[in-house]
Design a protein around this motif. Sequence first.
Motif, short mmCIF file in Angstrom:
data_model
loop_
_atom_site.label_atom_id
_atom_site.label_comp_id
_atom_site.label_asym_id
_atom_site.label_seq_id
_atom_site.Cartn_x
_atom_site.Cartn_y
_atom_site.Cartn_z
N CYS A 116 -12.90 50.75 -11.67
CA CYS A 116 -11.59 50.56 -12.18
C CYS A 116 -11.02 52.18 -12.22
O CYS A 116 -11.88 52.79 -12.65
CB CYS A 116 -11.58 49.84 -13.44
SG CYS A 116 -12.14 50.58 -14.96
N ALA A 136 -7.81 39.58 -11.86
CA ALA A 136 -7.62 40.81 -12.94
C ALA A 136 -6.62 40.48 -13.89
O ALA A 136 -5.50 40.16 -13.84
CB ALA A 136 -7.14 42.03 -12.08
N GLN A 145 -17.14 51.15 -17.82
CA GLN A 145 -17.10 49.89 -17.34
C GLN A 145 -18.53 49.21 -17.82
O GLN A 145 -19.62 49.90 -18.04
CB GLN A 145 -17.14 49.99 -15.75
CG GLN A 145 -15.83 50.38 -15.18
CD GLN A 145 -15.91 50.08 -13.68
OE1 GLN A 145 -15.60 51.21 -13.18
NE2 GLN A 145 -16.30 49.04 -13.13
N LEU A 151 -12.19 42.17 -14.44
CA LEU A 151 -11.96 41.69 -13.15
C LEU A 151 -12.88 40.73 -12.96
O LEU A 151 -14.06 40.59 -13.44
CB LEU A 151 -12.32 42.76 -12.16
CG LEU A 151 -12.53 42.05 -10.66
CD1 LEU A 151 -11.07 42.01 -10.12
CD2 LEU A 151 -13.24 43.10 -9.78
N TRP A 165 -8.11 48.38 -9.60
CA TRP A 165 -9.42 47.74 -9.46
C TRP A 165 -9.61 47.96 -7.88
O TRP A 165 -8.88 47.54 -6.84
CB TRP A 165 -9.46 46.27 -9.87
CG TRP A 165 -9.88 45.89 -11.07
CD1 TRP A 165 -8.81 45.50 -12.12
CD2 TRP A 165 -10.95 46.32 -12.01
NE1 TRP A 165 -9.43 45.42 -13.36
CE2 TRP A 165 -10.74 45.81 -13.11
CE3 TRP A 165 -12.31 46.76 -11.52
CZ2 TRP A 165 -11.69 46.14 -14.23
CZ3 TRP A 165 -13.28 46.70 -12.42
CH2 TRP A 165 -12.94 46.37 -13.78
N CYS A 210 -13.42 46.80 -17.95
CA CYS A 210 -13.15 48.11 -18.07
C CYS A 210 -12.54 48.76 -19.34
O CYS A 210 -11.38 47.73 -19.66
CB CYS A 210 -12.19 48.31 -16.86
SG CYS A 210 -11.56 50.12 -16.72
N TYR A 216 -17.76 47.90 -7.94
CA TYR A 216 -16.50 47.57 -8.36
C TYR A 216 -15.90 48.65 -9.25
O TYR A 216 -16.68 48.92 -10.40
CB TYR A 216 -16.19 46.12 -8.97
CG TYR A 216 -16.38 45.21 -7.88
CD1 TYR A 216 -17.41 44.83 -7.69
CD2 TYR A 216 -15.29 44.72 -7.19
CE1 TYR A 216 -17.70 43.75 -6.41
CE2 TYR A 216 -15.27 43.69 -6.23
CZ TYR A 216 -16.56 43.22 -5.86
OH TYR A 216 -16.70 42.38 -5.00
#
Lengths: 115, 109
Positions: free
Chosen positions: B87, B61, B6, B72, B34, B23, B85
Amino acid sequence: DTGVSQDPRHKITKRGQNVTFRCDPISEHNRLYWYRQTLGQGPEFLTYFQNEAQLEKSRLLSDRFSAERPKGSFSTLEIQRTEQGDSAMYLCASSSSGRPSFEQFFGPGTRLTVL
Amino acid sequence: KNEVEQSPQNLTAQEGEFITINCSYSVGISALHWLQQHPGGGIVSLFMLSSGKKKHGRLIATINIQEKHSSLHITASHPRDSAVYICAPAGYSGQNFVFGPGTRLSVLP
């Protein structure tokens, strides 16, 4: 409440003791997952059940760890002879195998501290 | 090489800014989650997508399966968006999610 619940939310134990955590999934979900998360890291997969069958176990799940889901509803995760390295957040999630599939819903977690 | 990467790792933005979190993954997948994690640990599923684009409120997304990349976006960011956040791509059988390391977002008022 129809969310995923976990009990206890916090557990402090001394090294060498056994601990057991419980997860109650969303009632219509047949899949249940256990994850471990240490500080600053993403969750790591431990194991998952479809109904009462444990279908996959991570190599992270040493022989001190055991998980059960005896009636295909709630699940327990037991850690025997805890070590300080077991200190982490233990997360449970559930999902349905039907379509739309696989979206997981997470419980609040059980934070384990091993002294 | 990690299975899921990420970027950025950390992000600080001013309220109202447009945010993008990326990601990339190396495994073949059937779908990608997500997730949002607030301080204190609670994880909330934001999106589950297997193609194209999804939108919920200020969140968007996108995923490109061929390029093994998802983004995102947060429009008109707000301090309450401050969170980590994550993924998490899922394999073809859908049960084993591999989680990215997370992007820590701080939105300043």
